[in-house]
Design an enzyme around this catalytic site. Structure first.
Site, PDB file in Angstrom:
ATOM      1  N   GLU A   1      32.992  29.898 -21.268  1.00 40.92           N
ATOM      2  CA  GLU A   1      33.202  30.191 -22.683  1.00 40.92           C
ATOM      3  C   GLU A   1      32.703  31.609 -22.914  1.00 40.92           C
ATOM      4  O   GLU A   1      31.553  31.925 -22.603  1.00 40.92           O
ATOM      5  CB  GLU A   1      32.432  29.226 -23.583  1.00 40.92           C
ATOM      6  CG  GLU A   1      32.685  29.491 -25.050  1.00 40.92           C
ATOM      7  CD  GLU A   1      31.544  29.051 -25.951  1.00 40.92           C
ATOM      8  OE1 GLU A   1      31.793  28.893 -27.159  1.00 40.92           O
ATOM      9  OE2 GLU A   1      30.412  28.886 -25.464  1.00 40.92           O
TER      10      GLU A   1
ATOM     11  N   ASP B   1      28.320  27.795 -20.887  1.00 37.29           N
ATOM     12  CA  ASP B   1      28.302  28.090 -22.313  1.00 37.29           C
ATOM     13  C   ASP B   1      28.011  29.563 -22.584  1.00 37.29           C
ATOM     14  O   ASP B   1      27.089  30.138 -22.004  1.00 37.29           O
ATOM     15  CB  ASP B   1      27.235  27.212 -22.989  1.00 37.29           C
ATOM     16  CG  ASP B   1      27.103  27.475 -24.467  1.00 37.29           C
ATOM     17  OD1 ASP B   1      28.046  27.158 -25.208  1.00 37.29           O
ATOM     18  OD2 ASP B   1      26.058  28.015 -24.880  1.00 37.29           O
TER      19      ASP B   1
END
Length: 606
Positions: A300, A264
């Site tokens: 990401e 993330d």
């Protein structure tokens, strides 16, 4: 023959349970001169080493016993590397035997990345029960649909029972509201029964606002002078801190047999003080320690960087397999809805040209100035990477849940246009990702929800309302924005089984199943070469694009026209892979004219 036992990863932090009834405990606490271990109701001093590590040994240890660390001021804290908790994030940790689970699929080696069709799911809302076991009951249906990989939003324990998982504070402990560690292993095992890979979302850029006790004994874990959007930055250059995260990645992949990880917001993992950045070290350790398995690491990162995803000889993955492609989502959303607020401002101008570039080259922004970023350059050249280096999606947890009302595209876009977008997503050579419920046209929202109390709950609620105060739709009535802490907000976000089983839901799922079968038959085989630089924009018009890819000696042609008028585009010659709304569209596309609201995908030798 009995099923093989699970493997115990030798963690740098935490507890290690031996077969001889002895358990060893390690905690890095350089801010303390003394520390005690409380195990099964008994307390004993731990030995301090010069490097700030404390170690302790307990006899008569067994799975299920509790333990915690007691600071000199009497404060008792959980193990930050606990494999399980007895209750909440403040309570005692639990000894776990990682070898207790007997794997049915110990020989599973995964699937090649080119076969990936990702299905992102939040365990707590994917089923009515919201557990690992309940999600396991849906695996057969997903496999039948054509999904090949289940991707779980973070399951590391966070404060309260309800949450997205991105505010976790105990990165090694599966969230108890979802089930036990062995129940999570059973979910992974069951997925492998059905030929499904399982990927896990991990968060290494911050800890949540409640339940992180590390600063009390290891203030050097953080950089108080550096900040992320969520608090003090983490000091990744320190070896104990680094090991905490490297071990965590290996832990999920080895002890739980996950097939990959999604990292993330790595743009907030700032590691400029290390000789080798953390993300590179994690990737190299994973590749070195887990040979012979298909392990897929995705990132990401809104910077649109490519250096972590460069390929080696023959197209081999060196570090990271793929990047979540926000550019695809953002331009598709801008075109589908007309919205240009926030980060959609980057796609307000020339959106059809940007869509074509995304399809052909991966990113729309490859160093151009970003309006949303204040004119700063964003991105790096990406056309040299293979198409499967990009994970595309029309919806995911962020782009639905970070809307004030959590609307899905099914409530924002006309069905005939949404069907075109789904066909484009699935039949492009990029890797497609579906968000849970998308397969049958879920209309319930996916809202932002938490389970905080007191002042923190108030701060989250008011912060959410301030975030949308500048939007015209909420001027003067931000109180209509759902309260993240209300149980009803969580309940409204659960998938609707009645919708899934309805005639409309079955029809939508059947359409997607056909598309995924066509992808498996016609697109996936073309990705075996792993070549980059394959895409070419053939034409762009208002409402239409034409893109070709040269893959494994074949030419894949995509023509799509979202407008209400016929559009002249370069011919899509070759065998028809897919045509909508009917086969007549394919014949017209071969002649260089695409009907209104139509898509054609064709394939031929180069």
């Amino acid at each position: 023959m009995s099923a093989p036992a699970g493997r115990q990863v030798p963690l740098t932090w935490g507890a290690r349970l031996g077969r001889d009834g002895q358990a060893r405990f390690r905690l890095w606490a350089p801010g303390l001169d003394a520390l005690a271990l409380e195990h099964d109701g008994r307390q004993a001093a731990m030995r301090r080493h010069a490097d700030g590590w404390f170690e302790g040994v307990a006899e008569g240890a067994a799975p299920g016993q509790t333990y915690r660390f007691v600071l000199p001021d009497g404060r008792a804290v959980p193990d930050p590397a606990a494999r399980a908790q007895a209750d909440d994030v403040h309570g005692p940790s639990v000894l776990v035997d990682p070898g207790a689970y007997r794997w049915r699929n110990a020989g599973w080696r995964g699937r090649p990345w080119r076969e990936a069709v990702l299905y992102e799911a939040h365990v707590g809302t994917a089923t009515q029960a919201g557990t690992f076991a309940a999600l396991g009951e849906r695996l057969a249906g997903l496999a039948d649909l054509g999904v090949t990989a289940l991707e779980l939003m973070p399951v590391a324990q966070f404060a309260g029972r309800r949450g997205w998982g991105y505010d976790g504070v105990l990165p090694y402990a599966p969230h108890p509201a979802y089930g036990t560690p062995d129940e999570l292993k059973a979910l992974v095992d069951a997925a492998h029964d059905h030929g499904l890979m399982v990927l896990l979302d991990v968060v290494y850029n911050h800890f949540g606002p409640e339940g992180n006790h590390i600063a009390a004994y290891a203030p050097d874990f953080f950089h108080p002078e550096r900040h992320t959007p969520w608090g003090a930055a983490i000091a990744y250059e320190r070896r104990p801190v680094r090991d905490f995260f490297v071990d965590n990645a290996l832990y999920w992949l080895e002890e739980f047999q996950f097939d990959g990880l999604r990292f993330d917001a790595i743009d907030h993992i700032v590691d400029d003080l290390s000789e080798r950045e953390l993300m590179v070290e994690i990737a190299e350790r994973v590749r070195a320690d887990l040979p012979g398995r298909h392990i897929h690491l995705t990132t990401e990162d809104n910077r649109n960087i490519t250096r972590l995803h460069e390929r080696g000889p023959g197209g081999a993955v060196r570090w990271f397999t793929a990047e979540w492609n926000d550019d695809f989502h953002n331009v598709a959303h801008r075109l589908a809805t007309g919205e240009t607020d926030g980060y959609y401002a980057d796609f307000a101008e020339a959106p059809w040209r940007k869509l074509a570039r995304v399809l052909a080259e991966g990113f729309a922004y490859q160093g151009e100035p970003s309006p949303h970023g204040g004119g700063r350059p964003r991105g790096a050249p990406s056309g040299h990477l293979p198409p499967e280096a990009f994970v595309d999606f029309l919806q995911n947890h962020d782009q639905i849940g970070n809307r004030a009302l959590g609307e899905r595209l099914t409530t924002l876009v006309a069905p005939e246009h949404l069907a075109l977008w789904q066909a484009l997503l699935v039949l492009s050579p990029h890797i497609p990702l579906l968000f849970m419920g998308e397969e049958y046209g879920e209309t319930r929202p996916f809202l932002f929800f938490t389970d905080f109390a007191g002042a923190l709950a108030d701060a989250v609620r008011e912060g959410r309302r301030r975030e949308f105060a500048g939007f015209a739709a909420f001027a003067g009535h931000t109180d209509t924005i759902p309260d993240p802490n209300a149980p009803a907000t969580f309940a409204r976000s659960r998938l609707d089984a009645a919708r899934r089983d309805s005639a409309a839901g079955r029809q939508a799922a059947a359409r997607l199943k056909r598309l995924l079968a066509l992808r498996r038959a016609h697109v996936v085989p073309l990705l075996a070469g792993g070549a980059g630089g394959t895409g070419c924009v053939r034409a762009v018009a208002e409402g239409a694009v034409a893109v070709d890819w040269t893959l494994s000696g074949r030419r894949l042609a995509l023509r799509v026209n979202f407008s209400d008028a016929p559009c002249a585009l370069p011919p899509a010659d070759g065998g028809t892979v897919y045509a909508a709304p009917d086969e007549a569209a394919a014949a017209l596309a071969r002649d260089g004219v695409l009907p209104p609201r139509a898509i054609v995908v064709a394939e031929r030798p180069t």
